[in-house]
Design an enzyme around this catalytic site. Structure first.
Site, PDB file in Angstrom:
ATOM      1  N   ASP A  86       0.864  -1.177   0.000  1.00  0.00           N
ATOM      2  CA  ASP A  86       0.000   0.000   0.000  1.00  0.00           C
ATOM      3  C   ASP A  86       0.901   1.228   0.000  1.00  0.00           C
ATOM      4  OD1 ASP A  86       0.858   0.501   2.520  1.00  0.00           O
ATOM      5  OD2 ASP A  86      -1.069   0.297   3.491  1.00  0.00           O
ATOM      6  N   HIS A 104      -3.825 -20.602  12.216  1.00  0.00           N
ATOM      7  CA  HIS A 104      -5.175 -21.110  11.964  1.00  0.00           C
ATOM      8  C   HIS A 104      -6.044 -20.066  11.256  1.00  0.00           C
ATOM      9  CE1 HIS A 104      -9.196 -22.578  12.238  1.00  0.00           C
ATOM     10  NE2 HIS A 104      -9.515 -21.406  12.763  1.00  0.00           N
TER      11      HIS A 104
END
Ligand SMILES: [Zn+2]
Length: 385
Positions: free
Chosen positions: A91, A334
């Protein structure tokens, strides 16, 4: 390798494709884990790869301040520096600088700001943002824009958008074209459909390799965000990738893919991973809660990440209660793996032309069991068309 987006399948407005870049090919729709300071926090690059991620985000603002773009360039560029040979999108730093409030001064030519680290003075212009991202060796460079504050009056949003469009033109001129590398423009305009339309038209007239939609998920709410997407996405060129910046929750991603968005980034899965919040196929879980203290079940029975394959909720609960650093490491893994599974499921559903049914089933899973906390914001406003 020329930078391009190759359509593979469509189901309604949802689309699946391949993004070809100098650093490899990415299947879309895609979620890009955020590696703000040259690292996806709490994960090794190997772990990020193993989670299924194919492209990551870097942050111009943070990297220009520390260690500095020139140092990264001298050390072989960001890919080598962080051991990520795959595509990297950076960005422009606009969003972070605009969030500095009193520490920054905006003028027509650029923005001057003080570092949050040591108070030193720095300046970003549309041209210097291109230079810095060039030094970082960013695969996908973003134009410097002014991220319009929320809420903003029509007049303020209009002036801010017009400035961003002038900057986008300057960025296009300053960007050094290289094979397989890309420059994306950013649609601004707050929550005003007429401004969003003007912004999209201005960017298309200038011509970019891809189009981002910025200034959303800043407090307007999911329903307003989807409204803006409904008005903006159909205006964007069908043969270019579309990137919704800084979004979002799993429900946001389902709703935005349904509206034709291809690319996403968000700190949510990594930040949540450090604060014991698990995104799962059954909803959001807070692993600090006492109800998990003796639970032998995996975080998500449908997930095959190492945290789910080898460990119980009880173990994660223990790690977070004991402030062990393995807790954030396993749970970040996860959460990133969950986001990748979510995107993979969407891609498959688009190819098999059952996206709406798939999105309904995924969303039903989140509300299916009382023991899982489901974000009310999404429950109220998420409604697949
Ligand atoms: Zn898992």
């Amino acid at each position: 390798m020329t930078f391009s987006w190759q359509p593979m399948a469509a189901d309604g407005a949802a689309r699946a494709g391949l993004l070809h870049t100098a650093h490899g090919t990415v299947e879309t729709p895609v979620f890009m884990p955020v590696g703000t300071a040259g690292t996806v926090k709490a994960m090794t690059a190997d772990a990020v790869r193993a989670s299924g991620a194919s492209i990551v985000l870097g942050n111009t603002y943070h990297l220009m301040l520390r260690p500095g773009a020139e140092r990264v360039a001298a050390l072989g560029g960001l890919h080598r520096f962080m051991d990520w040979p795959g595509p990297i999108l950076t960005d422009s730093g606009g969003f972070q600088v605009m969030s500095l409030g009193k520490l920054r001064t905006l003028d027509a030519d650029g923005v001057t700001f003080r570092s949050h680290i040591d108070g030193s003075r720095h300046r970003l212009t549309p041209e210097s943002a291109m230079d810095i991202q060039y030094q970082l060796d960013s695969t996908i460079t973003m134009v410097l824009d002014e991220c319009t504050a929320y809420p903003a009056t029509h007049e303020t949003a209009s002036a801010s958008m017009a400035l961003s469009m002038r900057w986008a033109e300057r960025a296009r001129t300053a960007f050094r074209v290289r094979d397989g590398y890309a420059l994306f423009g950013i649609v601004q305009g707050g929550v005003y459909p007429d401004l969003r339309a003007r912004s999209a038209d201005a960017l298309i007239a200038t011509g970019f390799d891809g189009y981002a939609i910025g200034g959303l998920a800043v407090g307007e709410g999911q329903a307003a965000m989807f409204d803006i997407l409904d008005g903006t996405v159909p205006r964007l060129p069908a043969d270019r990738p579309r990137y919704l910046m800084g979004v979002g929750t799993p429900a946001d991603l389902l709703g935005a893919v349904a509206r034709g968005v291809d690319m996403f980034d968000c700190v949510m899965p990594t930040r949540a991973g450090r604060t014991a919040r698990a995104y799962t196929s059954l909803g959001v879980l807070n692993l600090r809660n006492a109800c998990h203290a003796a639970d032998p079940a995996p975080i998500d029975p449908q997930c095959s990440c190492p945290a789910c394959l080898r460990h119980s909720r009880a173990y994660l609960h223990h790690l977070f209660r004991a402030s062990e650093m393995l807790g954030p490491m396993l749970l970040t893994w996860h959460n990133i793996a969950y986001y990748q599974q979510l995107m993979r499921g969407m891609r498959r559903a688009i190819v098999e032309r059952r996206f709406e049914a798939h999105a309904g089933a995924v969303s039903a899973g989140w509300g299916g069991r009382k023991s899982f906390f489901f974000e009310k914001k999404n429950q109220k406003t998420f409604d697949m068309k």
